[in-house]
Enzyme design. Sequence first.
Site, PDB file in Angstrom:
ATOM      1  N   LEU A 167       0.548   3.677  -2.146  1.00  0.00           N
ATOM      2  CA  LEU A 167       1.010   3.518  -3.527  1.00  0.00           C
ATOM      3  C   LEU A 167       1.444   4.848  -4.140  1.00  0.00           C
ATOM      4  CD1 LEU A 167      -1.760   1.039  -4.720  1.00  0.00           C
ATOM      5  CD2 LEU A 167       0.420   0.545  -3.612  1.00  0.00           C
ATOM      6  N   GLY A 170       0.806  -1.216   0.000  1.00  0.00           N
ATOM      7  CA  GLY A 170       0.000   0.000   0.000  1.00  0.00           C
ATOM      8  C   GLY A 170       0.837   1.263   0.000  1.00  0.00           C
ATOM      9  N   LYS A 196      14.010  -2.055  -7.578  1.00  0.00           N
ATOM     10  CA  LYS A 196      14.599  -1.225  -6.522  1.00  0.00           C
ATOM     11  C   LYS A 196      15.012  -2.092  -5.336  1.00  0.00           C
ATOM     12  CE  LYS A 196      12.770   1.301  -3.329  1.00  0.00           C
ATOM     13  NZ  LYS A 196      13.218   1.684  -2.047  1.00  0.00           N
ATOM     14  N   ASP A 197      14.144  -3.047  -4.984  1.00  0.00           N
ATOM     15  CA  ASP A 197      14.533  -4.008  -3.947  1.00  0.00           C
ATOM     16  C   ASP A 197      15.086  -5.236  -4.663  1.00  0.00           C
ATOM     17  OD1 ASP A 197      14.902  -5.587  -1.765  1.00  0.00           O
ATOM     18  OD2 ASP A 197      13.083  -4.909  -0.773  1.00  0.00           O
ATOM     19  N   GLN A 227       7.566  -9.505   8.031  1.00  0.00           N
ATOM     20  CA  GLN A 227       8.803  -9.042   7.397  1.00  0.00           C
ATOM     21  C   GLN A 227       9.388  -7.812   8.087  1.00  0.00           C
ATOM     22  OE1 GLN A 227       6.659  -8.349   3.502  1.00  0.00           O
ATOM     23  NE2 GLN A 227       8.076  -6.649   3.330  1.00  0.00           N
ATOM     24  N   SER A 269       7.827   4.423  -0.567  1.00  0.00           N
ATOM     25  CA  SER A 269       6.855   4.886   0.429  1.00  0.00           C
ATOM     26  C   SER A 269       7.568   5.490   1.633  1.00  0.00           C
ATOM     27  CB  SER A 269       5.982   3.716   0.900  1.00  0.00           C
ATOM     28  OG  SER A 269       5.309   3.171  -0.205  1.00  0.00           O
ATOM     29  N   ARG A 270       8.799   5.054   1.879  1.00  0.00           N
ATOM     30  CA  ARG A 270       9.519   5.555   3.066  1.00  0.00           C
ATOM     31  C   ARG A 270      10.098   6.952   2.850  1.00  0.00           C
ATOM     32  NH1 ARG A 270      10.851  -0.351   3.969  1.00  0.00           N
ATOM     33  NH2 ARG A 270       9.790  -0.835   5.919  1.00  0.00           N
ATOM     34  N   GLY A 295       5.627   4.610  -8.781  1.00  0.00           N
ATOM     35  CA  GLY A 295       6.405   3.377  -8.976  1.00  0.00           C
ATOM     36  C   GLY A 295       5.504   2.146  -8.964  1.00  0.00           C
ATOM     37  N   HIS A 296       4.552   2.115  -8.014  1.00  0.00           N
ATOM     38  CA  HIS A 296       3.623   0.980  -7.952  1.00  0.00           C
ATOM     39  C   HIS A 296       2.712   0.957  -9.182  1.00  0.00           C
ATOM     40  CE1 HIS A 296       4.313   1.608  -3.499  1.00  0.00           C
ATOM     41  NE2 HIS A 296       4.529   0.307  -3.604  1.00  0.00           N
TER      42      HIS A 296
END
Length: 283
Positions: free
Chosen positions: A34, A32, A152-153, A62, A189-190, A37-38
Amino acid sequence: MMDTFKTVDSLRRQVADWRRQGLRIGFVPTMGNLHAGHFALVDLARQHSDKVVSSIFVNPTQFGPNEDYARYPRTPDSDIAGLASKNCDALLLPSVEEMYPFGTIGCVQMHVPGITDILCGAHRPGHFNGVAQVVARLFNMVQPDVAVFGRKDYQQLQVIRYMTSEMSFPVDIVPAPTLRETDGLAMSSRNQYLQGDERQTATFIYQTLQFMRQQCALGLPIGMTEDQAEQRLSMAGFTVDYAEIRRSDLSRPKAPNEPGLLALIAARLGRTRLIDNLEFDAV
Ligand code: PAF
């Protein structure tokens, strides 16, 4: 029209109906909050499928005990509006009880060996096992033909590729390019946790990744480049978890001019942990 499903049974009925019509199902799992990027992941899923299912679930397994699970931004109304405007076909919005009916302690645990112990895994013990656990559940719930994950991850993408192949999930994993703000900061999101000057300082991560790429192109020793990258980030005010050069399978390269290398950084600014990477061919 996008339908929202809170239970697995109701979503499965819809997906089974699409399958009977011979349609291919694409899947975009998210936590969420969003952003563009999402939404780019949804567009990419659409290119590979007839119907796109997304999920929003902030997965408790996680997050470590001192991490941001409780304060992770939850914005369901704007997320739903955004997905609907992107013509997403279905949204799975499960509760923690729906996802983990026997609780997060009683649930079946997962451990992906090796790859989860390095880089982010070394700094966030258990994180990637939690990711693998929830993604396996989501694959089982949605039963997609194809699923999209952001580059990205990068380590998460590799963990999911490994798990999908090792457990024979019949799901094609499609990686999506990283979307950046105009000043180079990778969308996340961060980013909204960044306070005052931190937002400007955060652009230094991408600059440092580019520096690492240049150093490799010049054939300079990898260890030296990693040390210099870490020093630069520290001097800019980051607490560095790592700044490393790896092969695409995340093993350590022997030489800076090997093809298919990437630079990866994880660093904290205040309470915000940021990650990014840059894939490059130094040859
Ligand atoms: O990348 C994310 O947003 C999450 O790690 C994922 C893949 C949705 C699993 O919770």
